[in-house]
Design a protein around this motif. Structure first.
Motif, short mmCIF file in Angstrom:
data_model
loop_
_atom_site.label_atom_id
_atom_site.label_comp_id
_atom_site.label_asym_id
_atom_site.label_seq_id
_atom_site.Cartn_x
_atom_site.Cartn_y
_atom_site.Cartn_z
N ALA A 35 0.83 -1.21 0.00
CA ALA A 35 0.00 0.00 0.00
C ALA A 35 0.86 1.26 0.00
O ALA A 35 0.58 2.21 -0.73
CB ALA A 35 -0.93 -0.01 1.21
N ARG A 36 1.92 1.26 0.80
CA ARG A 36 2.83 2.42 0.84
C ARG A 36 3.57 2.60 -0.48
O ARG A 36 3.76 3.71 -0.94
CB ARG A 36 3.84 2.25 1.98
CG ARG A 36 3.24 2.31 3.36
CD ARG A 36 2.88 3.72 3.77
NE ARG A 36 4.09 4.54 3.78
CZ ARG A 36 4.17 5.75 3.21
NH1 ARG A 36 3.13 6.29 2.64
NH2 ARG A 36 5.30 6.42 3.23
N ARG A 38 2.48 1.81 -3.42
CA ARG A 38 1.51 2.39 -4.36
C ARG A 38 1.29 3.87 -4.10
O ARG A 38 1.13 4.64 -5.04
CB ARG A 38 0.20 1.62 -4.28
CG ARG A 38 0.33 0.25 -4.91
CD ARG A 38 -0.96 -0.50 -4.92
NE ARG A 38 -0.78 -1.76 -5.65
CZ ARG A 38 -1.50 -2.83 -5.41
NH1 ARG A 38 -2.45 -2.83 -4.49
NH2 ARG A 38 -1.28 -3.93 -6.10
N GLU A 39 1.31 4.29 -2.84
CA GLU A 39 1.20 5.72 -2.53
C GLU A 39 2.38 6.49 -3.11
O GLU A 39 2.20 7.56 -3.69
CB GLU A 39 1.17 5.93 -1.02
CG GLU A 39 -0.10 5.52 -0.34
CD GLU A 39 -0.02 5.67 1.17
OE1 GLU A 39 0.86 6.44 1.67
OE2 GLU A 39 -0.80 5.01 1.86
N ALA A 42 2.11 6.75 -6.86
CA ALA A 42 1.09 7.70 -7.28
C ALA A 42 1.55 9.14 -7.11
O ALA A 42 1.24 10.01 -7.95
CB ALA A 42 -0.20 7.47 -6.48
N CYS A 43 2.32 9.42 -6.07
CA CYS A 43 2.77 10.79 -5.79
C CYS A 43 4.03 11.18 -6.55
O CYS A 43 4.27 12.36 -6.78
CB CYS A 43 3.02 10.95 -4.30
SG CYS A 43 1.55 10.87 -3.30
#
Length: 50
Positions: A35-36, A38-39, A42-43
């Motif tokens: 999850a991290r 993917r964050e 995305a950023c």
């Protein structure tokens, strides 16, 4: 690159090029780490990609 820290008991990763972010990503579980990651992706997308 992904690894497990035996002393920290956390999962760690480093983004691969061409991401312009050169830090470490940490998660308590493999799912949390994903999850991290993917964050961060995305950023910090490489220029010219969606």
């Amino acid at each position: 690159m992904v690894w497990y820290g035996h002393h920290t008991r956390h999962w760690w990763a480093m983004p691969c090029p061409p991401y312009p972010w050169f830090g470490l990503i940490e998660g308590r579980t493999p799912a949390d780490l994903l999850a991290r990651v993917r964050e961060v992706q995305a950023c910090h997308r490489p220029r010219g990609t969606r």
